[in-house]
Design a protein around this motif. Structure first.
Motif, PDB file in Angstrom:
ATOM      1  N   LEU A 177       0.921  -1.271   0.065  1.00  0.00           N
ATOM      2  CA  LEU A 177      -0.022  -0.106   0.130  1.00  0.00           C
ATOM      3  C   LEU A 177       0.495   1.308  -0.001  1.00  0.00           C
ATOM      4  O   LEU A 177       0.672   2.035  -0.627  1.00  0.00           O
ATOM      5  CB  LEU A 177      -0.934   0.068   1.187  1.00  0.00           C
ATOM      6  N   ASN A 178       1.868   1.102   0.746  1.00  0.00           N
ATOM      7  CA  ASN A 178       2.856   2.354   0.933  1.00  0.00           C
ATOM      8  C   ASN A 178       3.527   2.585  -0.475  1.00  0.00           C
ATOM      9  O   ASN A 178       3.757   3.715  -0.817  1.00  0.00           O
ATOM     10  CB  ASN A 178       3.747   2.298   1.793  1.00  0.00           C
ATOM     11  N   LYS A 181       1.233   4.242  -2.823  1.00  0.00           N
ATOM     12  CA  LYS A 181       1.069   5.781  -2.591  1.00  0.00           C
ATOM     13  C   LYS A 181       2.506   6.472  -2.923  1.00  0.00           C
ATOM     14  O   LYS A 181       2.320   7.676  -3.622  1.00  0.00           O
ATOM     15  CB  LYS A 181       0.798   5.894  -1.423  1.00  0.00           C
ATOM     16  N   THR A 182       3.531   5.874  -2.779  1.00  0.00           N
ATOM     17  CA  THR A 182       4.602   6.293  -3.316  1.00  0.00           C
ATOM     18  C   THR A 182       4.742   6.623  -4.713  1.00  0.00           C
ATOM     19  O   THR A 182       5.277   7.807  -5.465  1.00  0.00           O
ATOM     20  CB  THR A 182       5.923   5.495  -2.770  1.00  0.00           C
ATOM     21  N   LEU A 184       2.271   6.743  -6.857  1.00  0.00           N
ATOM     22  CA  LEU A 184       1.342   7.852  -7.303  1.00  0.00           C
ATOM     23  C   LEU A 184       1.932   9.216  -6.963  1.00  0.00           C
ATOM     24  O   LEU A 184       1.590  10.271  -7.745  1.00  0.00           O
ATOM     25  CB  LEU A 184       0.074   7.716  -6.477  1.00  0.00           C
ATOM     26  N   ASN A 185       2.657   9.460  -5.851  1.00  0.00           N
ATOM     27  CA  ASN A 185       3.111  10.815  -5.399  1.00  0.00           C
ATOM     28  C   ASN A 185       4.191  11.125  -6.256  1.00  0.00           C
ATOM     29  O   ASN A 185       4.654  12.301  -6.462  1.00  0.00           O
ATOM     30  CB  ASN A 185       3.444  11.012  -3.910  1.00  0.00           C
ATOM     31  N   SER A 198       2.098   2.799 -11.472  1.00  0.00           N
ATOM     32  CA  SER A 198       1.051   2.746 -10.715  1.00  0.00           C
ATOM     33  C   SER A 198      -0.040   1.886 -11.272  1.00  0.00           C
ATOM     34  O   SER A 198      -0.715   1.114 -10.582  1.00  0.00           O
ATOM     35  CB  SER A 198       0.393   4.055 -10.063  1.00  0.00           C
ATOM     36  N   LEU A 256      -7.120   4.412  -3.963  1.00  0.00           N
ATOM     37  CA  LEU A 256      -6.043   3.808  -3.074  1.00  0.00           C
ATOM     38  C   LEU A 256      -5.114   5.026  -2.562  1.00  0.00           C
ATOM     39  O   LEU A 256      -4.407   4.754  -1.753  1.00  0.00           O
ATOM     40  CB  LEU A 256      -5.225   3.280  -4.315  1.00  0.00           C
ATOM     41  N   THR A 257      -5.220   6.139  -3.265  1.00  0.00           N
ATOM     42  CA  THR A 257      -4.501   7.304  -2.614  1.00  0.00           C
ATOM     43  C   THR A 257      -4.961   7.629  -1.297  1.00  0.00           C
ATOM     44  O   THR A 257      -4.066   8.222  -0.444  1.00  0.00           O
ATOM     45  CB  THR A 257      -4.602   8.450  -3.495  1.00  0.00           C
ATOM     46  N   VAL A 258      -5.906   7.296  -0.779  1.00  0.00           N
ATOM     47  CA  VAL A 258      -6.702   7.776   0.474  1.00  0.00           C
ATOM     48  C   VAL A 258      -6.613   6.551   1.366  1.00  0.00           C
ATOM     49  O   VAL A 258      -7.243   6.635   2.442  1.00  0.00           O
ATOM     50  CB  VAL A 258      -7.796   8.737   0.333  1.00  0.00           C
ATOM     51  N   SER A 259      -6.457   5.251   0.880  1.00  0.00           N
ATOM     52  CA  SER A 259      -7.013   4.053   1.571  1.00  0.00           C
ATOM     53  C   SER A 259      -6.040   3.829   2.790  1.00  0.00           C
ATOM     54  O   SER A 259      -4.888   4.163   2.693  1.00  0.00           O
ATOM     55  CB  SER A 259      -7.074   2.691   0.539  1.00  0.00           C
ATOM     56  N   GLN A 260      -6.636   3.211   3.624  1.00  0.00           N
ATOM     57  CA  GLN A 260      -5.630   2.474   4.875  1.00  0.00           C
ATOM     58  C   GLN A 260      -6.087   1.074   4.992  1.00  0.00           C
ATOM     59  O   GLN A 260      -6.880   0.720   4.295  1.00  0.00           O
ATOM     60  CB  GLN A 260      -6.336   3.427   6.130  1.00  0.00           C
TER      61      GLN A 260
END
Length: 316
Positions: A177-178, A181-182, A184-185, A198, A256-260
């Motif tokens: 998950l990290n 996000k990496t 995407l960022n 991504s 996915l960008t805001v998922s936990q």
């Protein structure tokens, strides 16, 4: 008792929903398997996507730049190379992350090499870095130099850490998950690489499935608050509770960008324990007490031995 699990690379011949080897095995033995996608294979797919975004599509099975480099290798002074940090574009990018990179590098343990560990996994990363080190002795077009620069930055800033930390099963959901996000960022650094990688990873989020996200409960780097939220998700009532859980996560990139991690857990997560024949009585207690719970410790010790990379298939 036979544990129902399988670990495989992620090609369609293995994981296809109709004719894949895993499906055929399930039909043959008459029970569902717990699927562990090889994380190094997934990372290889991500690496290939970044290389394509930087260097373009190859017209054949070989990478022309690498073939040209191999042909000119005898004319290169191997005792003289040039650090990437001498480049005006690379220097500020790497300098901004230097403390994190150095801190990670000092934690890497070097292992004895296996008998025949092929470089196929990392070839695009290895050759990109090697060509870049000798760029002043090797004729590159402006397009090739720019592509190699971007590729090497991605390898150093993103790829290497995830590659070397891919071996842990219990840390796989959090790290996947990290990583997403990496990637995407990374659009703020290189939009093409961010988009290509991504989108590839989006189709290979095996460890964020309803079942395998349960591995997170044994990850010592996950907060107690997150574990409590996961337990709440596992206990909620859903209409399709009796249906089989999905083999892998299916979510759009915006979600996915805001998922936990707790958003992937469901009552079906407990099937991870059922398929591996692990006791679950500790789930009734607060996560703060799990460290002294014998059932939890026994399950944790067993899950830490799970293999989530298919290295043996790449040897011999």
């Amino acid at each position: 008792m036979t544990k129902t699990k399988t670990k495989t690379n992620t090609t369609a011949s293995n994981t296809g929903i109709r004719g894949g080897a895993c499906v055929l095995i399930e039909q043959k033995i008459g029970r569902d398997l717990l699927h562990f996608g090889c994380r190094h294979h997934v990372m290889e797919i991500v690496l290939a996507a970044s290389f394509k975004a930087c260097m373009g599509v190859s017209s054949g099975p070989d990478v022309l730049l690498v073939k040209k480099f191999q042909a000119g290798w005898e004319f290169i002074d191997r005792g003289t190379c040039e650090s990437g940090m001498t480049d005006d574009v690379v220097r500020p990018r790497i300098s901004a992350e230097s403390e994190r990179i150095i801190e990670f590098a000092t934690r890497v343990r070097f292992r004895a090499p296996g008998p025949l560990h092929h470089a196929r996994w990392m070839s695009k990363a290895i050759y990109s870095l090697k060509v870049w080190l000798f760029r002043c002795q090797f004729k590159l077009t402006a397009k090739e130099e720019k592509g190699l620069r971007e590729m090497c930055c991605f390898v150093v800033l993103v790829f290497l850490e995830w590659w070397f930390t891919a071996l842990s099963a219990v840390k796989a959901p959090r790290r996947d998950l990290n990583l997403m996000k990496t990637l995407l960022n990374y659009s703020t650094t290189n939009y093409a690489i961010s988009t290509a990688t991504s989108e590839k990873l989006q189709r290979h989020l095996w460890y964020l499935s309803e079942e395998l996200v349960g591995l997170t409960l044994f990850d010592e780097d996950v907060s107690l608050a997150m574990m409590r939220r996961m337990l709440e998700s596992m206990k909620r009532q859903v209409e399709d509770e009796d249906e089989e859980p999905l083999k892998r996560c299916i979510q759009d990139l915006a979600t996915l960008t805001v998922s936990q991690l707790d958003s992937f857990a469901s009552p079906k997560t407990v099937r991870l324990f059922e398929k591996l024949h692990l006791a679950t009585d500790f789930l009734e207690a607060d996560p703060s007490s799990w460290g002294t719970n014998r059932t939890f410790r026994a399950a944790q010790d067993q899950l830490k031995t799970l293999k989530v990379v298919n290295e043996h298939a790449e040897r011999g």
